[in-house]
Design a protein around this motif. Structure first.
Motif, PDB file in Angstrom:
ATOM      1  N   VAL A  83      16.988   3.070  80.945  1.00  0.00           N
ATOM      2  CA  VAL A  83      16.484   3.043  82.498  1.00  0.00           C
ATOM      3  C   VAL A  83      16.590   1.742  82.717  1.00  0.00           C
ATOM      4  O   VAL A  83      16.461   0.653  82.118  1.00  0.00           O
ATOM      5  CB  VAL A  83      14.918   3.230  82.105  1.00  0.00           C
ATOM      6  N   MET A  84      17.147   1.504  84.195  1.00  0.00           N
ATOM      7  CA  MET A  84      17.683   0.293  84.656  1.00  0.00           C
ATOM      8  C   MET A  84      16.372  -0.348  85.326  1.00  0.00           C
ATOM      9  O   MET A  84      15.594   0.103  86.224  1.00  0.00           O
ATOM     10  CB  MET A  84      18.673   0.372  85.620  1.00  0.00           C
ATOM     11  N   GLY A  94      14.292  11.579  84.928  1.00  0.00           N
ATOM     12  CA  GLY A  94      14.085  10.478  84.557  1.00  0.00           C
ATOM     13  C   GLY A  94      12.658  10.447  84.155  1.00  0.00           C
ATOM     14  O   GLY A  94      12.196   9.894  82.917  1.00  0.00           O
ATOM     15  N   ARG A  95      11.521  10.817  84.881  1.00  0.00           N
ATOM     16  CA  ARG A  95      10.081  10.771  84.742  1.00  0.00           C
ATOM     17  C   ARG A  95       9.921  11.698  83.550  1.00  0.00           C
ATOM     18  O   ARG A  95       9.051  11.528  82.742  1.00  0.00           O
ATOM     19  CB  ARG A  95       9.395  11.323  85.874  1.00  0.00           C
ATOM     20  N   GLY A 128      22.452   8.563  89.490  1.00  0.00           N
ATOM     21  CA  GLY A 128      21.905   9.206  88.423  1.00  0.00           C
ATOM     22  C   GLY A 128      21.184   8.446  87.341  1.00  0.00           C
ATOM     23  O   GLY A 128      20.872   8.966  86.471  1.00  0.00           O
ATOM     24  N   LEU A 129      20.783   7.112  87.544  1.00  0.00           N
ATOM     25  CA  LEU A 129      20.337   6.483  87.005  1.00  0.00           C
ATOM     26  C   LEU A 129      18.848   6.400  86.974  1.00  0.00           C
ATOM     27  O   LEU A 129      18.314   6.451  88.159  1.00  0.00           O
ATOM     28  CB  LEU A 129      20.549   5.085  87.368  1.00  0.00           C
ATOM     29  N   PRO A 130      18.146   6.615  85.741  1.00  0.00           N
ATOM     30  CA  PRO A 130      16.703   6.357  86.079  1.00  0.00           C
ATOM     31  C   PRO A 130      16.135   4.783  86.272  1.00  0.00           C
ATOM     32  O   PRO A 130      16.952   3.968  85.804  1.00  0.00           O
ATOM     33  CB  PRO A 130      15.891   6.817  84.756  1.00  0.00           C
ATOM     34  N   LEU A 131      15.395   4.753  87.042  1.00  0.00           N
ATOM     35  CA  LEU A 131      14.851   3.328  87.512  1.00  0.00           C
ATOM     36  C   LEU A 131      13.496   2.803  87.272  1.00  0.00           C
ATOM     37  O   LEU A 131      12.544   3.913  87.370  1.00  0.00           O
ATOM     38  CB  LEU A 131      15.277   3.277  88.986  1.00  0.00           C
ATOM     39  N   SER A 132      13.357   1.536  87.010  1.00  0.00           N
ATOM     40  CA  SER A 132      12.085   1.018  86.668  1.00  0.00           C
ATOM     41  C   SER A 132      11.856  -0.377  87.668  1.00  0.00           C
ATOM     42  O   SER A 132      12.843  -0.964  87.913  1.00  0.00           O
ATOM     43  CB  SER A 132      11.852   0.577  85.353  1.00  0.00           C
ATOM     44  N   THR A 133      10.536  -0.552  87.804  1.00  0.00           N
ATOM     45  CA  THR A 133      10.188  -1.867  88.359  1.00  0.00           C
ATOM     46  C   THR A 133       8.892  -2.261  88.037  1.00  0.00           C
ATOM     47  O   THR A 133       7.903  -1.480  87.483  1.00  0.00           O
ATOM     48  CB  THR A 133      10.218  -1.651  90.021  1.00  0.00           C
TER      49      THR A 133
END
Length: 355
Positions: free
Chosen positions: A91-92, A40-41, A138-143
């Motif tokens: 990206v979730m 993801g990054r 397998g999900l890329p994640l954000s916060t």
């Protein structure tokens, strides 16, 4: 006898907290989660560097308050992400910390039971467990990186981070972001000013020294290398949107004048949608049209989306919470999300490879 104390006069108590090392020992990152985060990054860095022609969409609930609903949403998003993956990289949003203008629920980490019991240690456990589960899907994640301490507990699972409009001008958050392992988006100020975000980008690219904690929880002097994947997020402000082509062009000029690469992300919510979630798909469509008309600077979008449309107040009886409905900002429903993402995919799938 008079009280002669001169410190901690307004402190009620101190409570020991699990250290980052201890939390990660209890909830270790798996090989599959490591692979997901690294991929993801790298994809996001490649999009920012224009090595990957896709657009990335940071999309999901305004905030997470229900772990079950977050898993439900993630499963749906994973399927949609695969469907549009040739053009859009989804990206979730997994936001656990919420800045408050005055007071209110500050998010799952601060108050996981949503009843002012502030079980922060439990909140950190819930947050990390959820991030692990989603990364293993397998999900890329954000916060949003809001509290300067919490990244040591969670950042190893994050592919993209946001610095909010209220904290973009904060030296503390600029310093923190200079050490984040993920790319980071700085929002323009709540008044619509772009200057604070431009200054933040110049600051965050440089090394910093500041006080923080290390993995063992010891107070430390943190020395950073600087984050070279920071970019601006246009979210509107001062009662006006700023996602249109004129404002995007002005942002490009401001970034170029500051010797910054014009990488621009559009936040489809907040004042860009007049705080009406139903308008977010219109913003997405406008951005698609800008790209069709030749825009080269827009690299991503943010969308507040949930299972159900709108928002709800937190009820006194938490059994009355409606499943899949935001308790912070209003969101578009899953059906609206699918329609808007598919429409964007259809419009851009032939033009992005040539961009």
């Amino acid at each position: 006898m008079s009280d002669s104390r001169v410190e901690d006069l307004n402190i009620e108590s101190f409570s020991p907290l699990v250290t980052p090392d201890q939390l990660k020992a209890e909830l270790p990152i798996s090989d599959s989660a490591v692979a997901s985060v690294q991929k993801g990054r790298q994809v996001i860095r490649d999009i920012i560097d224009r090595k990957d022609k896709r657009i990335f969409l940071v999309i999901g609930p305004c905030s997470v308050h229900d772990v079950e609903a977050a898993h439900d949403y993630a499963a749906r998003l994973r399927d949609l992400a695969e469907e549009v993956s040739d053009t859009l990289y989804l990206v979730m949003r997994v936001y656990f910390e919420k800045p408050r203008t005055t007071v209110g629920w500050k998010g799952m980490i601060n108050d996981p039971h949503m009843n002012d019991t502030f079980k922060i240690q439990e909140g950190l456990h819930r947050a990390r467990k959820l991030l692990l589960d989603l990364a293993e899907m397998g999900l890329p994640l954000s916060t949003e990186a809001l509290d300067p301490i919490s990244p040591q507990y969670l950042q190893d699972l994050i592919a993209w981070s946001a610095i909010g409009a209220r904290t973009t001008e904060s030296q503390t958050h600029r310093e923190m972001a200079s050490g984040l392992s993920s790319a980071v988006g700085f929002k323009n100020g709540t008044d619509g000013s772009l200057t604070v975000a431009v200054n933040a980008l110049k600051s965050v690219a440089n090394p910093h020294r500041f006080l923080g904690i290390d993995q063992s929880g010891s107070v430390s002097v943190v020395s950073t290398k600087g984050n070279h994947y920071a970019h601006v997020v246009l979210r509107g402000g001062g009662g006006k949107p700023n996602y249109d082509s004129v404002n995007v062009s002005l942002a490009e000029q401001a970034l170029s004048k500051a010797d910054l690469v014009p990488n621009i992300m559009i936040d489809c919510s907040h004042e860009n949608s007049n705080k009406d979630p139903a308008l977010q798909p219109l913003v997405m469509d406008n951005v698609s049209n800008q790209i069709l008309e030749g825009n080269q600077s827009i690299i991503g979008l943010m969308v507040e989306s949930n299972i159900k449309h709108g928002r709800q107040n937190i009820p006194a009886n938490l059994d009355d919470l409606e499943y899949g409905l935001s308790v912070t900002d209003g969101c578009i429903s899953w059906e609206e999300t699918e329609e808007a993402v598919r429409k964007m995919h259809k419009k851009l799938k032939d033009v992005l490879p040539q961009r």
